[in-house]
Write a protein that holds these residues in place. Sequence first.
Motif, mmCIF file in Angstrom:
data_model
loop_
_atom_site.group_PDB
_atom_site.id
_atom_site.type_symbol
_atom_site.label_atom_id
_atom_site.label_comp_id
_atom_site.label_asym_id
_atom_site.label_seq_id
_atom_site.Cartn_x
_atom_site.Cartn_y
_atom_site.Cartn_z
ATOM 1 N N ASP A 182 0.803 -1.229 0.000
ATOM 2 C CA ASP A 182 0.000 0.000 0.000
ATOM 3 C C ASP A 182 0.834 1.276 0.000
ATOM 4 O O ASP A 182 0.324 2.350 -0.329
ATOM 5 N N ALA A 183 2.100 1.184 0.446
ATOM 6 C CA ALA A 183 2.957 2.381 0.493
ATOM 7 C C ALA A 183 4.406 1.944 0.673
ATOM 8 O O ALA A 183 4.676 0.822 1.122
ATOM 9 N N VAL A 184 5.327 2.855 0.340
ATOM 10 C CA VAL A 184 6.767 2.587 0.491
ATOM 11 C C VAL A 184 7.401 3.734 1.267
ATOM 12 O O VAL A 184 7.127 4.910 0.979
ATOM 13 N N GLU A 244 17.805 11.316 -6.089
ATOM 14 C CA GLU A 244 16.693 11.375 -5.138
ATOM 15 C C GLU A 244 15.540 10.521 -5.690
ATOM 16 O O GLU A 244 15.804 9.570 -6.387
ATOM 17 N N ILE A 245 14.332 10.844 -5.384
ATOM 18 C CA ILE A 245 13.111 10.115 -5.762
ATOM 19 C C ILE A 245 13.222 8.609 -5.527
ATOM 20 O O ILE A 245 12.732 7.796 -6.302
ATOM 21 N N LEU A 246 13.871 8.215 -4.407
ATOM 22 C CA LEU A 246 14.096 6.791 -4.161
ATOM 23 C C LEU A 246 12.788 6.023 -3.984
ATOM 24 O O LEU A 246 12.679 4.870 -4.412
ATOM 25 N N GLY A 247 11.800 6.659 -3.347
ATOM 26 C CA GLY A 247 10.520 5.982 -3.134
ATOM 27 C C GLY A 247 9.852 5.628 -4.451
ATOM 28 O O GLY A 247 9.415 4.496 -4.679
ATOM 29 N N PRO A 277 1.457 5.616 -2.800
ATOM 30 C CA PRO A 277 2.272 6.695 -2.216
ATOM 31 C C PRO A 277 3.630 6.173 -1.732
ATOM 32 O O PRO A 277 3.715 5.062 -1.178
ATOM 33 N N THR A 278 4.674 6.981 -1.950
ATOM 34 C CA THR A 278 6.021 6.624 -1.486
ATOM 35 C C THR A 278 6.675 7.852 -0.883
ATOM 36 O O THR A 278 6.357 8.979 -1.268
#
Lengths: 103, 378
Positions: free
Chosen positions: B43-45, B59-62, B75-76
């Motif tokens: 559901d999320a990270v 960046e933007i690892l999620g 969503p991350t």
Amino acid sequence: MANIQVFECTGCQKQFVQRKWLCPVCKGTSFKKAEEEGAGKVFSFTRIHVTSKEYAHLAPYTVVLIDTPSGLRITGRLSEEVQINDEVKCVEQDGDAYIFEKV
Amino acid sequence: MNKVNVSGLGITKFGTHEGETLKSLLLDACFQALKEADFPKIDAVYVGNFMSGSLGNQEILGAIVANDLSLGAIPTVKVEGACASGGIAFRQAFLMIQSGEYENVLVAGVEKMKGAPTEVITNAINAAMDNDSNEKHAGLTFPGFFGTVANRYFYETGASKKHLAYVALKNREYAIHNPIAQFTKPATMEDYMSARMITEPLGLFDCSPTSDGAAAIVLSKGENGVIVRSSGQASGTTQMQEASDLLSLPAVKESARRAYEKAGLGPEDIDVVELHDCFSMTEILSIEELGFFAKGTGFEAVEQGLTKHGGVVPVNTSGGLLSKGHPIGATGLAQIYHIVSQLRGTSCNQVEGARIGLAQNLGGTGAYSTVHIFEGVK
């Protein structure tokens, strides 16, 4: 001897080395700049041998935590070696750093 | 409130990964954890990381995790809390399942530090201090904070460098048996004492290394295997000159108090501990702050072997940050990986019959701390 610039709460007169927005003691929000004598005793220290590029030319150097007679605790730098309880004085301000020497 | 259990674990080896990228380490650990959990609908990270921007321009690892592991439009978040990034990421995931918002969450931590010159790394790590201060401009380094603490601790308690050595050598002994550890060669007191000085009195063996590595955990709603009993977090001083007691880590103490209270447990209930030994000195302070030993007596406890198997409580049986390695963003999750393994009974340096475990993760010079308490319920 060089002085230390402090921020003093106009409500409770507590002094801080760093600027504050809210006094942790009395919750006051008004501060004035003041100067304190840059002298005191070594509370603790470390002699730094490995550091970042901007300070590498100074190594090894000593970072000290100084207690002043007025009750401030200040971090500064010395070129020489020290021990706890040694008396030191501030001799100059190098940029934003306070430089001390043994008395 | 929902119960939360650990349903999947993943970890890479810690150390130097030449030819591997931050992304490949992160995805390897995440894939392992998802596979062990049997690929639930995530559901999320939450990703814990400190230096991917400053060292790797990434960046933007999620979003990368969600995209490359085909998790969908979920969503991350990337979480930054210096060396506590992993522990804080884990706490967010736990709270979101506990509150009912999500059922399965992937939490990961990663760092790629090897390859950059030491002075570049030292500068990047210094971002964990308040750099808009006279203290930073004095040339204080991150290790230098704990060197200053150690000199004062020695002065007030009568401890000496050999007590720091007992911590470093204990953690090395444990790391020898940990297959993912960075340092697995035995070390002697002579090796320790002759090592080069970093920031007096801390030498090379007193400081955690730079490391590459990743760890990942899937948390799920439920009560199977190992459950999260509680989560505590606190903040502390960000400048050495503002510490009201230089020999304490108030964030560690407060995060532990909150976690003990929520779990209805105390230090006497804990069977195994992973704590944040970024420096040998930090382990001595933290065994005091977590309530295992009285203030000012931690050095005697390590000398008497009370933090090993058969003592009061085994501490850092993974080898700790000092010898297992310290890929900053991964550390908090690697600690939890090890505690969960201990409670499953599948760990290296297994503590027989361990039922309750505690993991404590520190960020900055005491700026952040998280404490998580786990229970094996089978």
